[in-house]
Every structure is written in structure tokens, then in C-alpha cells.
Design an enzyme around this catalytic site. Sequence first.
Site, PDB file in Angstrom:
ATOM      1  N   PRO A 101       0.830  -1.196   0.000  1.00  0.00           N
ATOM      2  CA  PRO A 101       0.000   0.000   0.000  1.00  0.00           C
ATOM      3  C   PRO A 101       0.870   1.254   0.000  1.00  0.00           C
ATOM      4  CG  PRO A 101      -0.721  -1.545   1.684  1.00  0.00           C
ATOM      5  CD  PRO A 101       0.580  -2.055   1.148  1.00  0.00           C
ATOM      6  N   GLU A 102       0.541   2.192  -0.862  1.00  0.00           N
ATOM      7  CA  GLU A 102       1.262   3.452  -0.920  1.00  0.00           C
ATOM      8  C   GLU A 102       0.348   4.556  -0.378  1.00  0.00           C
ATOM      9  OE1 GLU A 102       3.123   4.018  -4.791  1.00  0.00           O
ATOM     10  OE2 GLU A 102       3.284   1.866  -5.085  1.00  0.00           O
ATOM     11  N   ARG A 126      22.387  15.645  -5.592  1.00  0.00           N
ATOM     12  CA  ARG A 126      22.261  14.199  -5.670  1.00  0.00           C
ATOM     13  C   ARG A 126      21.896  13.746  -7.070  1.00  0.00           C
ATOM     14  NH1 ARG A 126      17.908  11.045  -2.170  1.00  0.00           N
ATOM     15  NH2 ARG A 126      18.882   8.997  -2.097  1.00  0.00           N
ATOM     16  N   ARG A 158       1.502 -12.015   5.631  1.00  0.00           N
ATOM     17  CA  ARG A 158       2.940 -12.280   5.607  1.00  0.00           C
ATOM     18  C   ARG A 158       3.717 -11.634   6.741  1.00  0.00           C
ATOM     19  NH1 ARG A 158       5.077 -12.070  -0.419  1.00  0.00           N
ATOM     20  NH2 ARG A 158       6.846 -12.981   0.669  1.00  0.00           N
TER      21      ARG A 158
END
Length: 278
Positions: A7-8, A159, A118
Site C-alpha cells: 500500500p502506498e 544528488r 505475511r
Amino acid sequence: MVNKLMPELPEVETIRRDLQQLKGIKIIDVKVIAARVCRNITPEKLAIRIKNKIISDIYRRGKALVFVLSDKKFLTVQLGMTGQLLVKSKQKNVEYDKAAKVVFKLSNAKNLIYNDQRMFGRICAVDKLEGIDYFAALGVEPLGEQFNVKYISEHVARRSIPVKVLLMDQKFVAGIGNIYASEILFEAGIDPRKRSSLLDAKQISAIVKASKRILKESIKNRGTTFRDYRDASGSKGRFAEKLKVYGREGLPCIKCKTLINNIVQAQRSTFYCPKCQI
Ligand SMILES: [Zn+2]
């Protein structure tokens, strides 16, 4: 394992909105079926901490849910890959789902059930959120004002990593995972392999706009369900039908008909159109 789906932000936000019905409700008891999901606390201590506390607020940070209790302390839930939080009416003599790992018994004759097949999810209880590594290091919220062109420009000047890997870095921006990073870059027309330091101002602006639009659109559709994600009533999200590039390997691009490509970046599947995304 390339397709680790979890899930995001839109899925967790959907659950958060569903759970608003629990504000003002008291936790009268907690039954821990699998101690493993209690990460920084024993089941006994968890019970002592949260029993008889009222849920004063429930908010989201990144992919995590934060319950603020009446003593101003926090109960946090990270769903991992297969975690679900379901509100169900209490029924006598009915066995819980096999996936049920923790059951919070509430004062409104309902249970809040944490299912996790899980067990990669985690439940923590803390005085301060910074006491949990995940929260201490979390970047800005993509739907907040802080996620803007200036923020990204300053970051990418220092970066240089592939832009999709950057979008999935929770320390940079919180809550975007594999599915939405692919969708955002398709919408923005940017090659997911492009080095972040090479993004120009127009592309950065496109990322900001696409991120907000896609995440909001998914929340409106109650998230993306592939396998385990469910909202708090146990229903699936509808955004999977609206995905434009994720999971569409070998199918024609909806804009230009070029076949969608699938590559692996940082051990995760990336889907993109080799023609539309440059
Ligand atoms: Zn295309």
C-alpha cells in the site's frame, strides 16, 4: 522478488479516511494473536499502554497510520505488504480471519482488526514519533506545499540518482512507491532512468504537478488493489483500472501506441514508454 506491491500513500490515506469514524471511541481491550507484528513493544505492554485510551485522532504520515490517543501518546501501524485494518461489528463465537494478527476491541461494539498474511507490517506504541526510525527519517508529504519545485531543485543539485529511485526514496518524499512512481513519470513524460541532477526546471515542475494529480486521483478512486490491499470496510480500490503504464509491459502506450517497456531499477519493476518518456 521484483513485484513487491505494498500500500502506498493513496491506499493508506483511503484507510485513514475510513477510520475517522473511530474518533472519540475508546479501546477497551487488545488481543495480540501474533506477537511478531508488535515491533517495539511486548503484547502485554501494548495492552497496558492503550487499554481504556480514547482515539483522539488518526492521521497519516507517508505510508503509515498514526493513532493519537487521549494521553497524547501514539499507536502507529505500518501495513507492510499484506497488512489490512478492518472495522467489523463484534460477533459472538465467530472466529477471526486466519490473517488476523491483532484485534482492538472498541467501545462502539466494533472491532478494529489488523490482518497481515505475511507479517511484514508493524505496530508500535511510542511517546514521540521520532522514537521510530521510519518517522524520524521521513521526507516531506507529496500533497503538502513543501513538495514543490524549489524543494526538488535544491535536492537534485546535490544528488544524482535515477529519478524513479529518487521518487521512491522515503527520506526525500513520503508515501510514493513503485506503482505511483511509474505513473507519475509517465504523466510527466520523463524517462525513469534519467539522472535526477539532469532534470530541468520544466521537468521538475511536471513531476510536482503529476505527483499531486495522480495521488489525488487515486485517493478519489480509493487506491489501487492488485492483491491484498483493502479499505477499512474490506472493499477493493478502483484505481488499478486507471493505471496508464504500471503493469502494462508489452501493451501499446495509451498516447503513442509504442509498446510499454519493463526494466528493473533498484530491485523493483519499472514500466515506461520508450517514446513518450525522455
Ligand atoms: Zn508513448
